[in-house]
Design a protein around this motif. Structure first.
Motif, PDB file in Angstrom:
ATOM      1  N   SER A 293       0.835  -1.192   0.000  1.00 54.03           N
ATOM      2  CA  SER A 293       0.000   0.000   0.000  1.00 54.03           C
ATOM      3  C   SER A 293       0.875   1.249   0.000  1.00 54.03           C
ATOM      4  N   THR A 438      -7.969  -2.421  -7.427  1.00 55.07           N
ATOM      5  CA  THR A 438      -8.713  -1.181  -7.227  1.00 55.07           C
ATOM      6  C   THR A 438     -10.191  -1.397  -7.500  1.00 55.07           C
ATOM      7  N   GLY A 458     -10.050   0.439  -2.085  1.00 56.87           N
ATOM      8  CA  GLY A 458     -10.363   1.571  -1.223  1.00 56.87           C
ATOM      9  C   GLY A 458     -11.821   1.621  -0.827  1.00 56.87           C
ATOM     10  N   THR A 464     -14.377   3.615   3.679  1.00 56.96           N
ATOM     11  CA  THR A 464     -13.160   3.921   2.935  1.00 56.96           C
ATOM     12  C   THR A 464     -11.957   3.240   3.568  1.00 56.96           C
ATOM     13  N   ARG A 465     -11.238   2.473   2.769  1.00 54.57           N
ATOM     14  CA  ARG A 465      -9.983   1.906   3.235  1.00 54.57           C
ATOM     15  C   ARG A 465      -8.874   2.903   2.949  1.00 54.57           C
ATOM     16  N   LYS A 466      -8.179   3.340   3.998  1.00 56.28           N
ATOM     17  CA  LYS A 466      -7.167   4.387   3.832  1.00 56.28           C
ATOM     18  C   LYS A 466      -5.910   3.872   3.149  1.00 56.28           C
ATOM     19  N   PRO A 468      -5.465   0.979   0.705  1.00 58.77           N
ATOM     20  CA  PRO A 468      -5.869  -0.151  -0.144  1.00 58.77           C
ATOM     21  C   PRO A 468      -4.675  -0.749  -0.880  1.00 58.77           C
TER      22      PRO A 468
END
Length: 572
Positions: A293, A438, A458, A464-466, A468
Motif C-alpha cells: 500500500s 482497485t 479503497g 473507505t480503506r485508507k 488499499p
C-alpha cells in the motif's frame, strides 16, 4: 494452566545454541514439559541454518561478489566451481540435521500420545508444526541442490545417511511429491495446518494485547502452512510443465497445482485484507497488514532495521538475540565495520539495475528499496538492509542478531502473481503485481477475482480503506512493469513465460540477499527447461572480470544446482 510456570522456567534460555532441550539418542518424552522443550530443540536446528541459503545462493545469484578480503570457500561458490565437496557453505548437513531432529521428535511424540497425562490439543499442534519444519527443510534442500535424500526413520547422525544403508536420492519432482503427500496426509491423523499460539499458552493475559507479550515472536518461528504449501505447489507445477517445455501449451496437469497455490494464498491474504485477524475491534481502514500500500515505502527499512520483525510484513521469521549468544553471520559477511569481515559486497551492476529504466521502469536513487538495500561507507559499498551505519537499533557492529524471514507478506503476493499467471487470470495477476486491486477493476462475482474481496480496494465493506492494495510495484512509487494480459500477441505459453520473467525480474529488486531470488530463478528455469533464464541474469556481473562466458557455460551445463554429493559417505 498448571504447566505454564514450568514451561516458562524451562525455556528461559530459549534458542540458546548451547541448549540441552533437544532430545537425542535413547531419550524419550515423559511429560508435557519435555514435549515442549523437545520442540524448541527443533527450532535451534532451524536457527543454526537460518543464514545458510542466503550466503550459499545469493553469492551465486545476480548481485553479490566477493571482496578482496573474501575467503576461498565463498570465491569457489561465486566462481561456480564444480567440486564443492568439503566447502562448509555448500555442505547440506545442517539441513539434514533439522530432518533428523524432526524424525526423532515425531517418533517420540507418537509414543507419548499414549501417556494418560498428555495434553492432546497441544500435542497435535506440536506434531503439525514439526511436520512443517521437516517439509521446509526438504523444500530448501531441493531448491538449492535440485535433489534430496528422503527418509522418515529416526537415525542418530548425518553420517548414517549412506548408500550402504539404503538411502536414495530423489529428484525435484519426486521430492515435491513426497513433501506434498506429507503435507496432505499429516501424521497420526493430525493435519498440517494447525498452529501454535504461544501467547495463549504462556501469557494468556496478553492474548488481546499481543504487542506487550514477550512470547509474541514465538508465533512467527514455525514455517506457515499456507506459504509452504503454496510454494510446494508452484514447484510441482513447474516440474510438470518441464515435460511440456517444447510444446506451445502448458501441461494440463500442472494447472491443478497452480489453483491449489492460488486458493491457499488468496484465503489467507483475503483474511488479512478483511481484517479478520483483529482480536479487538479497531479502525480497519487504517490497517496495512499484509497488503502492499501507500504505507509500504515509508516502512520498507522497518522490515529489517527493527529489533523485531515488522509486524505488517512478517509471516514467519527466525529470531536471534546476541545477548543470549543467539547469532547468525550476516553482518560478519556484509558489514565493513570492525570487527566484521566484509567478505561480500553488492556489485555495481547489481545496484545499477534499480536505476536502469529498462529493467526497473521509473526507478531512481530515491526508491525505498534502493536506499534501504545499499549503503556506502568511506567510499565502500555494502549491503545495508540488515544494519545501516549509524543504526540506533543495533548500535554495535557485532550485533549479529538480525532476524531472517522465512516468509514475508510481499513474497505471498509474488507467489500469488505467479499462480494467477498460470491460471490465465492475467487481469488479477497484473493487479497484484503492478497496479493494485482497485475498485475500478475489481468486480465481485467475476471469476477473474475469485478469492479476492472488495476489502482489497479503497471501497471496503466498512467504508473507505485508507491503505488499499497498490500492487507490488506501484506501492513503491515506480511504474508498472510491462506484462501481457491477453493471449493474442504471444499465445498461451509465450504469454505465461513473458509474465513469469517479469515476476522473476521483480524478485531481484524485492528480495536481494534474502535467500529467495535464486530459488525463483531455478523454478523458472525448471518450468521452461531453459537455463539461460538464470545465465542471462547472473552472468552480467562477471563481465568486469572477464568470466561471463565461463560462468554461462557452467550454468548451461547444469551448474545452476549447487554440486554436492548428498549421499554422504560412511566415515572411513
Amino acid at each position: 494452566m498448571m504447566l505454564t510456570t514450568v514451561m516458562i522456567s524451562s525455556c528461559s534460555d530459549f534458542f540458546d545454541p548451547d541448549t540441552d532441550d533437544e532430545l537425542n539418542g535413547e531419550d524419550y518424552i515423559s511429560s508435557n514439559t519435555e514435549m515442549y522443550t523437545g520442540f524448541l530443540g527443533l527450532m535451534t536446528k532451524m536457527q543454526a541454518v537460518g543464514d545458510k541459503e542466503i550466503l550459499l545462493t545469493d553469492t551465486r545469484a545476480e548481485l553479490l561478489e566477493p571482496t578482496e578480503d573474501s575467503n576461498p570457500e565463498l570465491i569457489s561458490l561465486y566462481n561456480y566451481d564444480t567440486d564443492l565437496q568439503g566447502n562448509s557453505y555448500a555442505d547440506p548437513s545442517g539441513y539434514y540435521e533439522v530432518v533428523i531432529a524432526c524424525n526423532d521428535y515425531l517418533a517420540k511424540m507418537g509414543d507419548y500420545r499414549n501417556n494418560p497425562d498428555v495434553d492432546d490439543e497441544i500435542w497435535q499442534n506440536l506434531v503439525s508444526s514439526a511436520i512443517r519444519i521437516k517439509v521446509w527443510a526438504y523444500k530448501t534442500i531441493g531448491e538449492i541442490y535440485g535433489k534430496a535424500v528422503w527418509f522418515d526413520d529416526p537415525i542418530a547422525k548425518v553420517t548414517d545417511i549412506t548408500e550402504a544403508n539404503g538411502f536414495k536420492l530423489m529428484d525435484m519432482n519426486q521430492l515435491m511429491d513426497q513433501c506434498l503427500m506429507l503435507m496432505d496426509n499429516g501424521m497420526y491423523g493430525v493435519t498440517t495446518n494447525r498452529t501454535i499460539d504461544w501467547i495463549a499458552w504462556l501469557d494468556p493475559e496478553n492474548v488481546t494485547n499481543a504487542a506487550n507479550s514477550q512470547y509474541r515472536k514465538w508465533n512467527w518461528m514455525v514455517p506457515p502452512y499456507e506459504g509452504l504449501y503454496a510454494e510446494l505447489c508452484l514447484w510441482k507445477g513447474a516440474c510438470l510443465d518441464k515435460d511440456f517445455a517444447e510444446q506451445t501449451t502448458p501441461n494440463p496437469a500442472s494447472e491443478v497445482y497452480y489453483k491449489k497455490a492460488a486458493d491457499v494464498l488468496l484465503k489467507i491474504l483475503t483474511y488479512y485484507a478483511d481484517c479478520k485477524y483483529m482480536v479487538t475491534p479497531k479502525d480497519p481502514g487504517s490497517s496495512v497488514y499484509w497488503l502492499p500500500s501507500a504505507a509500504t515505502p515509508g516502512k520498507y527499512s522497518s522490515i529489517w532495521n527493527y529489533a523485531q520483525p515488522y509486524q505488517s510484513e512478517v509471516v514467519a521469521a527466525l529470531i536471534y538475540d546476541y545477548t543470549k549468544n543467539q547469532t547468525n553471520t550476516l553482518l560478519k559477511h556484509f558489514s565493513n565495520e570492525y570487527p566484521n569481515k566484509y567478505w561480500l559486497r553488492p556489485s555495481e551492476l547489481g545496484m545499477n539495475r534499480y536505476l536502469d529504466k529498462d529493467f526497473n521502469p521509473g526507478g531512481t536513487t530515491q526508491e525505498a528499496r534502493y536506499k534501504c538495500n545499499f549503503g556506502n561507507s568511506a567510499g565502500v559499498p555494502y549491503v545495508a538492509k540488515f544494519r545501516p551505519v549509524g543504526s540506533s537499533v543495533r548500535a554495535n557492529a557485532y550485533q549479529d542478531d538480525v532476524h531472517i524471514y522465512i516468509y514475508r507478506a510481499t513474497q505471498y503476493h509474488m507467489m500469488l502473481a505467479e499462480a494467477l499467471n498460470h491460471l490465465k487470470r492475467f487481469i488479477a495477476m497484473n493487479g497484484v503485481f503492478n497496479t493494485g486491486v482497485t475498485k475500478e477493476i475489481f468486480v465481485d462475482g467475476d471469476p477473474e477475482w475469485e478469492g479476492f474481496s472488495r476489502n482489497w480496494t479503497g471501497d471496503a465493506e466498512w467504508g473507505t480503506r485508507k491503505y488499499p492494495s497498490q500492487g507490488l510495484r506501484c506501492c513503491q512509487g515506480v511504474s508498472a512493469r510491462p506484462v501481457k494480459t491477453t493471449l493474442l500477441e504471444l499465445g498461451e505459453k509465450g504469454t505465461m513465460k513473458f509474465n513469469d520473467l517479469a515476476i522473476l525480474d521483480e524478485t531481484m529488486l524485492e528480495f536481494p540477499v534474502e535467500g529467495k531470488t535464486y530459488a525463483f530463478m531455478n523454478r523458472m528455469a525448471v518450468r521452461y527447461n531453459d537455463l539461460s533464464i538464470i545465465a542471462d541474469r547472473v552472468c552480467p556481473k562477471y563481465e568486469a572480470t572477464g568470466k561471463s562466458e565461463e560462468i554461462r557455460a557452467k550454468i548451461m551445463a547444469g551448474g545452476n544446482w549447487v554440486p554436492y554429493d548428498l549421499r554422504l559417505k560412511s566415515a572411513e
